[in-house]
Design a protein around this motif. Structure first.
Motif, PDB file in Angstrom:
ATOM      1  N   THR A 156       0.819  -1.210   0.000  1.00 34.99           N
ATOM      2  CA  THR A 156       0.000   0.000   0.000  1.00 34.99           C
ATOM      3  C   THR A 156       0.856   1.265   0.000  1.00 34.99           C
ATOM      4  O   THR A 156       0.521   2.247  -0.675  1.00 34.99           O
ATOM      5  CB  THR A 156      -0.942   0.003   1.218  1.00 34.99           C
ATOM      6  OG1 THR A 156      -1.820  -1.126   1.142  1.00 34.99           O
ATOM      7  CG2 THR A 156      -1.773   1.277   1.264  1.00 34.99           C
ATOM      8  N   SER A 169      -6.449  -1.277  -9.706  1.00 37.94           N
ATOM      9  CA  SER A 169      -5.390  -0.483  -9.082  1.00 37.94           C
ATOM     10  C   SER A 169      -4.672   0.424 -10.070  1.00 37.94           C
ATOM     11  O   SER A 169      -3.709   1.101  -9.687  1.00 37.94           O
ATOM     12  CB  SER A 169      -4.362  -1.416  -8.420  1.00 37.94           C
ATOM     13  OG  SER A 169      -3.764  -2.260  -9.392  1.00 37.94           O
ATOM     14  N   ASP A 175      -7.508   6.669  -4.891  1.00 41.90           N
ATOM     15  CA  ASP A 175      -7.016   5.320  -4.604  1.00 41.90           C
ATOM     16  C   ASP A 175      -7.784   4.631  -3.479  1.00 41.90           C
ATOM     17  O   ASP A 175      -7.645   3.428  -3.281  1.00 41.90           O
ATOM     18  CB  ASP A 175      -5.520   5.352  -4.281  1.00 41.90           C
ATOM     19  CG  ASP A 175      -5.156   6.397  -3.245  1.00 41.90           C
ATOM     20  OD1 ASP A 175      -6.049   7.161  -2.831  1.00 41.90           O
ATOM     21  OD2 ASP A 175      -3.982   6.463  -2.856  1.00 41.90           O
ATOM     22  N   GLN A 213     -10.607   1.670  -4.198  1.00 39.46           N
ATOM     23  CA  GLN A 213     -10.300   0.234  -4.232  1.00 39.46           C
ATOM     24  C   GLN A 213     -10.836  -0.484  -2.998  1.00 39.46           C
ATOM     25  O   GLN A 213     -10.991  -1.717  -3.012  1.00 39.46           O
ATOM     26  CB  GLN A 213      -8.792   0.035  -4.312  1.00 39.46           C
ATOM     27  CG  GLN A 213      -8.147   0.622  -5.550  1.00 39.46           C
ATOM     28  CD  GLN A 213      -6.636   0.504  -5.504  1.00 39.46           C
ATOM     29  OE1 GLN A 213      -6.070  -0.569  -5.659  1.00 39.46           O
ATOM     30  NE2 GLN A 213      -5.977   1.631  -5.274  1.00 39.46           N
TER      31      GLN A 213
END
Length: 602
Positions: free
Chosen positions: A106, A411, A433, A436
């Motif tokens: 991450t 992604s 982001d 997701q």
């Protein structure tokens, strides 16, 4: 975590099968269902028919082997619907390992672009090279497990490599570390992590499947892989939430070399160490069922069998007086092996001819009828059947990379799409982001819905879905998700500014996630249950290799799109079309597939 497993096990308790369904079940039709893995203990490989046809107690209401929730987990897992006690340790181990992997991933891009100050393109290349390696090394892990060390030893030793790599990455990412040391630690750490996570990846799910035995093993596997997949996503969700907060603590704003990621990498490393402790504790406290390795090179064995010349080993000869067609070398164990499950194009051959004389005549000329009969003559029927089954499964898997080509764009292209949208939701701002998260959250919701609601509803209506039909449905949903993404992109392109809210991405996330439940969870189980007993981890590694190939397809597609100037909307539509073409291909290659008798329809 271990205490919380009992709550999960309540939902995992297999549902009762109605009498009407039991009366229709045939041994050859038993097909297993969902998730990330599959089959049963070594007893299944040794005596599958006896296992599946063993006596079952049926209540007047038609329920089979029902137990109270408190009986779901037992010490040996031999009776009723009880889960082996070792399962909670395997699931706990997987949860911690996935937390480590996704937590580190991450914040990895930000680590390379901020403290290390790498070019964005270089950071992206390193990131994707790491992911590709992590999904390529399962081949080595599977071969090592099934051929030499066994699953437990492979998991243990490669977990040590994994934990060491995570620790190196954490210790070299401090504020006081010079950039040269940080970069060296990054390369060494990522190499060790990719080797460790990839090496154990095909082994853990297969190791869990090996723990089951008894009359309800095939049913229990479906629930086990649902729980296993739940643990994967629970670990990823928590890590995606927690590690950015840890990164924010050491690097609130990109301050270049003054930023520290040691805590953001250190907590995942600690969880990896915890995963090893849980694995060892399970062996010490309750023990694991172990399937011994073959102690030989499995890949070479398959290749040698596939390209057999038909010359009997050790000067032996084909025994035409025996319908098995084995060598006359005194190997009584091989002669007990049942007839082949067949393969695409050779299935349903005349192996069940009416009289023995016809069979013997057929075997006399069999050596000239293809690689399988030559393999039987040279290596024996058991090894020929084993290799044929592996090749059958590999043939069915050929379209699988296309699904991952679409799925893993969550992604990349979907994040880029979200960056062109409005993330304002009242007083809350959603970051591109962060979208997701819907996949990880929805998977936790959809798993019990499908396992406890959708699949039983289909069974009760007499429309049980085979594993391959579920996977086809998942591929179809992925294609539809990209059609929605394409139309959404057309709307975005027609606007000035960010006039489309990010929540309009939720429908496509819901479809791709439902497709994941149908395809990925089922596919993992399919790869396990349909593999020969000696090649469980090996087939899990091949399943993971399809993920690697799917990501390579993404890179190739993006390179072509950039070269010819394909818009993002058109790219989404083209991806959907490619998925539909793969679905048609999958329908064709799977049409003649014969299941091993260890799965049941969902």
């Amino acid at each position: 975590l271990i205490a919380g497993f009992k709550t999960l096990s309540e939902y995992a308790q297999p549902p009762p099968l109605p009498l009407s369904l039991l009366s229709e079940i045939k041994l050859g039709d038993m097909k297993g269902p969902v998730h990330d893995a599959r089959m049963a203990p070594e007893e299944i490989g040794k005596d599958t028919e006896a296992l599946l046809t063993s006596e079952v107690s049926i209540s007047p209401s038609g329920s089979v082997g029902e137990k109270s929730i408190g009986d779901t987990i037992s010490k040996d897992g031999d009776g009723g619907n009880a889960f082996p006690a070792s399962i909670k340790y395997i699931v706990g181990n997987e949860f911690c390992e996935r937390f480590c992997y996704y937590g580190m991933r991450t914040v990895l891009i930000l680590y390379m672009t901020c403290p290390l100050q790498l070019e964005q393109s270089s950071a992206i290349m390193i990131n994707h090279a790491f992911i590709a390696l992590a999904y390529f090394t399962p081949l080595a892990g599977g071969a090592l497990s099934d051929g030499y060390l066994g699953k437990y030893s492979t998991i243990f030793y490669l977990s040590l490599v994994y934990a060491f790599g995570s620790t190196v990455l954490s210790l070299t990412s401090t504020t006081h570390s010079p950039n040269a040391l940080k970069f060296t630690g990054l390369m060494v750490g990522l190499l060790l992590i990719a080797t460790g996570t990839g090496g154990i990846k095909p082994c853990v799910s297969a190791f869990g499947g090996d723990q089951f035995k008894g009359r309800n093993a095939a049913t229990q596997l479906q629930s086990f892989f649902a729980i296993f997949y739940f643990a994967i996503n629970a670990g990823s969700v928590l890590s995606i939430i927690i590690t950015p907060l840890l990164r924010e603590y050491g690097c609130p704003e990109c301050g270049g070399s003054s930023c520290s990621f040691s805590l953001a990498f250190g907590v995942p490393a600690a969880l990896m160490i915890v995963s090893i402790i849980i694995l060892v504790a399970g062996r010490a406290r309750v023990g694991y069922k172990m399937v011994p390795p073959k102690k030989q090179g499995l890949v070479k064995r398959i290749i040698d069998t596939r390209f057999a010349k038909g010359t009997p080993r050790f000067g032996g000869k084909v025994d035409n007086d025996n319908n098995s067609g084995l060598l006359d070398d005194g190997n009584d164990e091989e002669k007990k092996v049942g007839e082949s499950v067949g393969d695409i194009g050779e299935k349903n051959s005349s192996t069940t001819a009416a009289n023995t004389n016809d069979k013997n005549d057929e075997n006399t000329t069999n050596q000239d009828q293809g690689w399988y009969s030559r393999a039987v003559a040279q290596y024996g029927k058991a090894q020929a059947d084993e290799s044929k089954q592996v090749l059958d499964v590999l043939w069915v898997m050929t379209p699988f990379p296309l699904f991952w080509c679409l799925f893993d764009q969550q992604s990349s292209t979907w994040v880029i799409q979200a960056s062109q949208m409005d993330g304002q939701l009242g007083k809350i701002t959603i970051l591109p982001d962060q979208m997701q998260m819907f996949n990880a959250l929805l998977i936790l919701v959809f798993l019990p819905i499908f396992d406890r609601g959708v699949y039983p509803a289909f069974r009760n209506c007499g429309l049980a879905m085979s594993p391959l039909s579920r996977m086809m449905s998942g591929m179809g949903l992925a294609s539809i998700a990209f059609i929605l993404a394409g139309f959404l992109q057309l709307k975005i392109d027609s606007c000035e500014g960010k006039c489309v809210n990010m929540l309009w991405q939720v429908p496509q996330y819901a479809l791709i996630t439902a497709g994941e439940v149908l395809f990925s969870v089922t596919g993992l189980e399919f790869a396990y249950s349909q593999a020969p007993q000696s090649m469980k981890a090996m087939m899990q590694s091949v399943w993971l290799l399809t993920v690697c190939l799917g990501n390579i397809l993404v890179v190739a597609f993006e390179a072509i799109s950039s070269a010819v100037g394909i818009s993002m909307a058109l790219g989404f539509f083209l991806n959907s079309g490619l998925m539909m073409a793969a679905l048609v291909w999958f329908r064709w290659v799977s049409s003649g597939y014969t299941y091993l008798p260890t799965q049941r329809d969902a």
